[in-house]
Write a protein that holds these residues in place. Structure first.
Motif, mmCIF file in Angstrom:
data_model
loop_
_atom_site.group_PDB
_atom_site.id
_atom_site.type_symbol
_atom_site.label_atom_id
_atom_site.label_comp_id
_atom_site.label_asym_id
_atom_site.label_seq_id
_atom_site.Cartn_x
_atom_site.Cartn_y
_atom_site.Cartn_z
ATOM 1 N N ARG A 88 4.987 2.240 -7.037
ATOM 2 C CA ARG A 88 4.455 1.064 -7.742
ATOM 3 C C ARG A 88 5.558 0.002 -7.867
ATOM 4 O O ARG A 88 6.744 0.338 -7.882
ATOM 5 N N ALA A 123 4.645 -0.156 -14.264
ATOM 6 C CA ALA A 123 4.681 0.385 -12.904
ATOM 7 C C ALA A 123 5.465 1.693 -12.858
ATOM 8 O O ALA A 123 5.126 2.610 -12.092
ATOM 9 N N ASP A 146 1.393 9.118 -10.643
ATOM 10 C CA ASP A 146 0.907 9.412 -9.292
ATOM 11 C C ASP A 146 1.692 10.562 -8.666
ATOM 12 O O ASP A 146 1.126 11.430 -7.986
ATOM 13 N N THR A 183 10.450 -2.116 -5.485
ATOM 14 C CA THR A 183 9.460 -1.113 -5.869
ATOM 15 C C THR A 183 10.186 0.117 -6.415
ATOM 16 O O THR A 183 11.354 0.341 -6.105
ATOM 17 N N GLU A 189 -3.235 -4.844 -2.530
ATOM 18 C CA GLU A 189 -1.935 -4.749 -3.190
ATOM 19 C C GLU A 189 -0.901 -5.470 -2.335
ATOM 20 O O GLU A 189 -0.692 -5.129 -1.168
ATOM 21 N N ALA A 200 3.134 4.383 -13.999
ATOM 22 C CA ALA A 200 2.111 4.661 -12.987
ATOM 23 C C ALA A 200 2.688 5.441 -11.811
ATOM 24 O O ALA A 200 2.048 6.370 -11.300
ATOM 25 N N ALA A 201 3.898 5.079 -11.364
ATOM 26 C CA ALA A 201 4.522 5.795 -10.249
ATOM 27 C C ALA A 201 4.778 7.252 -10.617
ATOM 28 O O ALA A 201 4.531 8.165 -9.817
#
Length: 393
Positions: free
Chosen positions: A204, A311, A318, A386, A270, A314-315
């Motif tokens: 992310r 982010a 995941d 990222t 994205e 979220a990373a």
């Protein structure tokens, strides 16, 4: 009759770190990492400010026969938090892992060929069905997406790729890669890891578009010559409202671009983010870590601490979800130096604390990069600005 029972764990993951640039830093870090027997791989992240041959020699004295890859950084990450002028050593071991390593030198001559070459180091073991290829490259060597394309040509979609581009503390001059007992530059190093438990990868960025799009009217590879038919550097600085200082250099431009990358629209919805690594002050062009296609629409991107930390969460989520409920042995974070520029010193510590909070007790390693590699499906797999998180199940 004496019955011997092997109590060694099938797999283990350990991290050691040491602050300072003294000759003993490598010995301290690897000593902390080698907490158990049967190491299969060492991964080293270290400051460019170290005497690299001396540092590597100290590590190899403690573990002379263990396969080793590594690189210099724009900052190091360990369980205790982010740091500079340090060395971080990750060790993987146990019978549940099998590892092969490979190196491609003079990579800038053929980045796609370098990616294909290092991808051939994947162990083939029927009893170890889960695989990942960890790749560390010279981010100043050209279009890094070519490395991913080369790896895909060998491995196809079946093996995920993860890794990052080496740094040099934002000097933007030369990065180094470590392989065995060698200190290299313009190289790609990789470790193919097979395991009896899954790996998880999360990706992310947390950036958003600002202002109107710009058309890439002239580009070649990772260099942008014009935006909206005007010199790319001039258009970029005008959008930012930035004035050039009397003394201009690549480090000044890279620092300015840390918090204002370019974003490229993508059919997935994205945006792809591209780190601006420098420019040509005479030709007025911009250079990026990866390809900027001619005819693409580009935006200035920005983020704030909240969006970047969202982010991060979220990373991590995941990455852990891919483990199917299994608790990770440890995590490796490949975190773009630009995100550090947004978060600041307090924010990067908060970020590492948040990563640690989702995996209580699991060690963390990583570094601040010039670009990130994460391909779990399809051909696309190079990222800028990222956070990429690898969870080792």
């Amino acid at each position: 009759m004496l019955l011997r029972i092997d109590m060694r764990p099938a797999r283990w993951f350990s991290v050691g770190s040491a602050h300072g640039l003294d000759a003993d830093a490598g010995t301290r870090a690897v000593g902390e990492a080698l907490a158990r027997d049967d190491p299969k791989l060492l991964i080293v992240f270290c400051s460019q400010s170290h005497d690299l041959p001396t540092l590597l020699a100290a590590i190899r004295r403690s573990a002379p026969d263990v396969p080793l890859i590594g690189c210099t950084t724009a900052g190091e990450i360990a369980t205790t938090g982010p740091s500079e002028a340090s060395v971080v050593v990750t060790a993987l071991g146990g019978d549940g892992f099998a590892v092969d390593t490979c190196v491609a030198t003079e990579a800038s001559r053929d980045l796609r060929g370098a990616g294909a070459h290092v991808s051939r180091c994947m162990p083939v073991r029927a009893d170890l069905p889960y695989k990942v290829l960890v790749v560390l490259s010279d981010g100043l060597a050209g279009d890094q997406q070519e490395i991913v394309r080369g790896a895909y040509s060998v491995l196809g979609a079946s093996v995920p790729l993860v890794g990052g581009c080496a740094g040099d503390d934002l000097r933007m001059a030369r990065t180094h890669q470590l392989y065995g007992d060698q200190v290299l530059t313009d190289a790609v190093v990789a470790a193919g890891i097979a395991s009896d438990a899954p790996f998880g990868i999360g990706v992310r960025h947390g950036w958003r578009r600002v202002g109107e799009p710009m058309l890439v009217t002239s580009s070649a590879g990772n260099r942008v010559h014009t935006l909206d038919d005007q010199p790319a550097l001039d258009v970029y600085l005008k959008h930012l409202g930035a004035e050039e200082p009397a003394v201009r250099d690549q480090e000044w431009l890279a620092r300015l671009a840390l918090t204002h990358p370019l974003g490229l629209g993508h059919p997935s919805g994205e945006d792809q983010v591209r780190f601006i690594s420098g420019g040509d002050f005479e030709a007025r062009s911009l250079s990026c870590i990866a390809e900027i296609p001619q005819g693409a629409l580009a935006w200035i991107m920005e983020g704030d601490a909240a969006s970047v930390l969202d982010a991060t969460d979220a990373a991590c989520g995941d990455s852990l979800a891919a483990l199917g409920g299994r608790r990770p042995l440890g995590m490796i974070a490949f975190d773009c130096i630009a995100r550090r520029g947004v978060l600041g010193d307090d924010g990067i510590r908060t970020e590492i604390d948040r990563i640690a909070a989702v995996t209580p007790g699991a060690p963390i390693a990583g570094f601040y990069t010039y670009g990130e590699i994460a391909r779990t499906h399809g051909l696309r797999g190079f990222h800028n600005q990222t956070l990429v998180v690898l969870s080792v199940g």
